[in-house]
Design a protein around this motif. Structure first.
Motif, PDB file in Angstrom:
ATOM      1  N   ALA A 175     -11.344   4.156  -1.926  1.00  0.00           N
ATOM      2  CA  ALA A 175     -10.292   5.226  -1.794  1.00  0.00           C
ATOM      3  C   ALA A 175      -9.333   4.818  -0.939  1.00  0.00           C
ATOM      4  O   ALA A 175      -8.108   4.837  -0.749  1.00  0.00           O
ATOM      5  CB  ALA A 175     -10.983   6.522  -1.160  1.00  0.00           C
ATOM      6  N   ALA A 176      -9.864   4.250   0.372  1.00  0.00           N
ATOM      7  CA  ALA A 176      -8.952   3.750   1.745  1.00  0.00           C
ATOM      8  C   ALA A 176      -7.895   2.838   1.082  1.00  0.00           C
ATOM      9  O   ALA A 176      -6.688   3.181   1.284  1.00  0.00           O
ATOM     10  CB  ALA A 176      -9.572   3.314   2.800  1.00  0.00           C
ATOM     11  N   ASP A 177      -8.355   1.723   0.216  1.00  0.00           N
ATOM     12  CA  ASP A 177      -7.518   0.665  -0.339  1.00  0.00           C
ATOM     13  C   ASP A 177      -6.360   1.327  -1.034  1.00  0.00           C
ATOM     14  O   ASP A 177      -5.115   1.050  -1.008  1.00  0.00           O
ATOM     15  CB  ASP A 177      -8.276  -0.231  -1.086  1.00  0.00           C
ATOM     16  N   ALA A 178      -6.713   2.435  -1.901  1.00  0.00           N
ATOM     17  CA  ALA A 178      -5.728   2.936  -3.002  1.00  0.00           C
ATOM     18  C   ALA A 178      -5.046   3.744  -2.027  1.00  0.00           C
ATOM     19  O   ALA A 178      -3.636   3.763  -2.408  1.00  0.00           O
ATOM     20  CB  ALA A 178      -6.584   3.937  -3.842  1.00  0.00           C
ATOM     21  N   ILE A 179      -5.411   4.439  -0.981  1.00  0.00           N
ATOM     22  CA  ILE A 179      -4.330   5.310  -0.283  1.00  0.00           C
ATOM     23  C   ILE A 179      -3.353   4.483   0.534  1.00  0.00           C
ATOM     24  O   ILE A 179      -2.340   4.967   0.241  1.00  0.00           O
ATOM     25  CB  ILE A 179      -5.199   6.269   0.633  1.00  0.00           C
ATOM     26  N   ILE A 218      -2.250   0.813  -8.232  1.00  0.00           N
ATOM     27  CA  ILE A 218      -3.670   0.558  -7.862  1.00  0.00           C
ATOM     28  C   ILE A 218      -4.313   0.430  -9.265  1.00  0.00           C
ATOM     29  O   ILE A 218      -5.471   0.719  -9.623  1.00  0.00           O
ATOM     30  CB  ILE A 218      -4.263   1.892  -7.357  1.00  0.00           C
ATOM     31  N   SER A 219      -3.801  -0.762 -10.024  1.00  0.00           N
ATOM     32  CA  SER A 219      -4.225  -0.961 -11.365  1.00  0.00           C
ATOM     33  C   SER A 219      -5.651  -1.710 -11.235  1.00  0.00           C
ATOM     34  O   SER A 219      -6.339  -1.630 -12.322  1.00  0.00           O
ATOM     35  CB  SER A 219      -3.295  -1.900 -12.018  1.00  0.00           C
ATOM     36  N   HIS A 220      -5.921  -2.383  -9.925  1.00  0.00           N
ATOM     37  CA  HIS A 220      -7.234  -3.079 -10.042  1.00  0.00           C
ATOM     38  C   HIS A 220      -8.416  -1.930  -9.719  1.00  0.00           C
ATOM     39  O   HIS A 220      -9.733  -2.340  -9.646  1.00  0.00           O
ATOM     40  CB  HIS A 220      -7.182  -4.040  -8.914  1.00  0.00           C
ATOM     41  N   SER A 238       3.322   6.189 -14.047  1.00  0.00           N
ATOM     42  CA  SER A 238       3.010   4.666 -13.931  1.00  0.00           C
ATOM     43  C   SER A 238       3.305   4.016 -12.722  1.00  0.00           C
ATOM     44  O   SER A 238       2.642   3.151 -12.458  1.00  0.00           O
ATOM     45  CB  SER A 238       4.170   4.356 -15.163  1.00  0.00           C
ATOM     46  N   ARG A 239       4.239   4.716 -11.852  1.00  0.00           N
ATOM     47  CA  ARG A 239       4.378   4.025 -10.490  1.00  0.00           C
ATOM     48  C   ARG A 239       3.040   4.298  -9.877  1.00  0.00           C
ATOM     49  O   ARG A 239       2.618   3.346  -9.027  1.00  0.00           O
ATOM     50  CB  ARG A 239       5.381   4.967  -9.683  1.00  0.00           C
TER      51      ARG A 239
END
Ligand code: ASP
Ligand code: MG
Length: 463
Positions: free
Chosen positions: A432-436, A406-408, A400-401
């Motif tokens: 990917a970069a944004d998520a990381i 990165i729910s968007h 969940s954390r």
């Protein structure tokens, strides 16, 4: 202490290595060294030139790199040792010249000869390093690695034989007992008959692990040009930090992602003998680096690293035939087998299977075969993101954390629990970069900021 090619690429690098080894002399080190940076590639290319029939061009193509050795010797060695090394270098060139001529005349004989030529990379760097160390006041002794590492005759990627352990001890222990510092090339060995072999590209790490295990070393140190293993790729997350301790298993998971880390096969001898492996930075020797041990503690935040790999293709096969049937997965994997394509992540539902592949070159032939089994959907330009940390499977709240941060972002192929240390999923390469960055921020940075009383700033940075 193993030093990679970038740790011995020029005189300045040799000087740092000498300094690092000298300050560790009291710990009775054994030094294992790679060829000077880039030389192995050049040696291999020279063999190709010889196979193509031009022995003269083959040998000439080495002169630039042979010259780099000479420059180091002229800068760091004096008097006799400099003359001695110049002689060694000239002899090596002559011997390689003969080998190139033989290959050009009889190209079919090349596998053992190629190893013999390529081995000069490590033989020269280790002889040079031994001399540089002596010049700097360390009691270094050059040791021919072929006396320690005994292998089968699978040239180009020879496997070490069990007698390596005894041969290594017999060669090195007397030197260590008389307070000498043995210096040897990594990557090379020899068959029982004494023919030179190489262990496969990047094999110096493997040599270090084999030697460290045979001697039951306190620690195997892999000196490279980054400080240990980082929490994420620093090109994406500039604030990525060195991970202090990793387990062998965590390190093995990270290895796939090409994090500058050891190949799991490489450290197997260390794992078998439970010798810890430390990854250190020869350009910044005072930093601790990353220690890789049999069991590492789960840390407070559980997550230790965020690894990723772009350029991934995913393939989904959907078929009602799968429902309640057996043999379907075997048939599916046989197709990948047939086209020699490695599958990395796999997730399944009752009627479909998704697989990720790194090398999509066989896809045009693969897809029609898969279509015999069901409807096939291919998605390109995907990225695998993998969260690694001891205790992931058993710690509540991790998923969940991770996913709330990165729910968007659209996530697919979530895989968790196959190993106790990793959670893997797929996103669009462009996301990917944004998520990381977001994951890294929440896992490793927010805590520090909150402790420093800048929670507000932290929330803003995330927004
Ligand atoms: N010099 C060899 C290579 O480049 C071995 C090593 O550096 O580990 O593959
Ligand atoms: Mg290397």
């Amino acid at each position: 202490m193993k030093f990679g090619g970038t740790s011995v690429e020029d005189a300045k690098a040799f000087r740092s290595v000498a300094e690092i080894v000298r300050s560790a002399v009291a710990l009775r080190p054994v030094v294992v060294v790679s060829a000077i940076g880039g030389f192995t590639n050049v040696l291999l290319a020279s063999v190709q030139k010889a196979i193509a029939g031009d022995a003269r061009a083959a040998t000439k193509s080495l002169d630039n790199d042979l010259g780099r050795h000479l420059t180091v010797a002229r800068e760091l060695l004096n008097g006799d040792s400099r003359v001695a090394f110049e002689t060694t270098l000239a002899e090596a060139r002559r011997e390689i010249r003969q080998l190139h001529k033989i290959i050009a005349a009889h190209p079919v004989t090349h596998p053992p000869l190629q190893d013999e030529i390529v081995a000069y990379g490590e033989q020269l760097s280790s002889q040079l390093l031994a001399l540089v160390l002596r010049e700097n006041g360390a009691a270094a002794r050059y040791v021919d690695a072929c006396r320690c590492v005994k292998t089968d005759d699978n040239y180009g990627s020879a496997a070490p034989l069990p007698e390596t352990a005894n041969a290594t001890r017999a060669t090195l222990v007397p030197l260590l007992e008389s307070a000498k510092v043995p210096v040897m090339g990594g990557f090379i060995g020899s068959t029982e008959k004494g023919v030179t072999t190489t262990l496969g590209r990047g094999g110096s790490d493997y040599s270090a692990a084999i030697i460290g295990a045979a001697l039951d070393a306190r620690e195997i140190q892999i000196w490279t040009d980054v400080t240990g293993v980082l929490t994420a790729d620093p090109r994406i997350v500039p604030s990525a930090k060195t991970i202090p301790v990793l387990s062998y298993q965590e390190a093995a998971e990270l290895a796939y992602f090409g994090a500058k880390i050891l190949h799991p096969k490489t450290i197997q001898p260390a794992i078998d003998c439970r010798v810890p492996v430390r990854v250190c930075n020869s350009h910044s020797p005072s930093e601790e680096g990353t220690l890789i041990v049999a069991e590492s503690e789960a840390t407070a935040q559980t997550i230790k690293a965020i690894a990723h790999k772009s350029g991934i293709t995913t393939v989904q096969v959907t078929s009602a035939r799968m429902l309640g049937a057996y043999g379907f997965l075997r048939a599916l994997f046989e197709v990948f087998d047939l086209h020699r394509t490695a599958v990395d992540v796999v997730t399944t539902s009752e009627v479909s299977v998704s697989l990720s592949i790194d090398d999509a070159s066989a896809l045009p032939e693969l897809v029609p075969d898969l279509e015999q089994l069901g409807a096939v959907e291919v998605e390109e330009n995907r990225a695998i993101i993998s969260i690694v940390g001891e205790g992931l499977r058993t710690t509540p709240g991790i998923a969940s954390r991770v996913f709330s941060v990165i729910s968007h972002i659209n996530v697919s192929m979530i895989s968790v629990g196959a190993s106790s240390v990793n959670l893997t999923f797929m996103v669009d390469e462009a996301a990917a970069a944004d998520a990381i960055r977001r994951l890294h921020f929440v896992c490793f940075e927010r805590q520090d900021m909150a402790e420093a009383g800048v929670e507000m700033l932290a929330e803003e940075a995330l927004a």
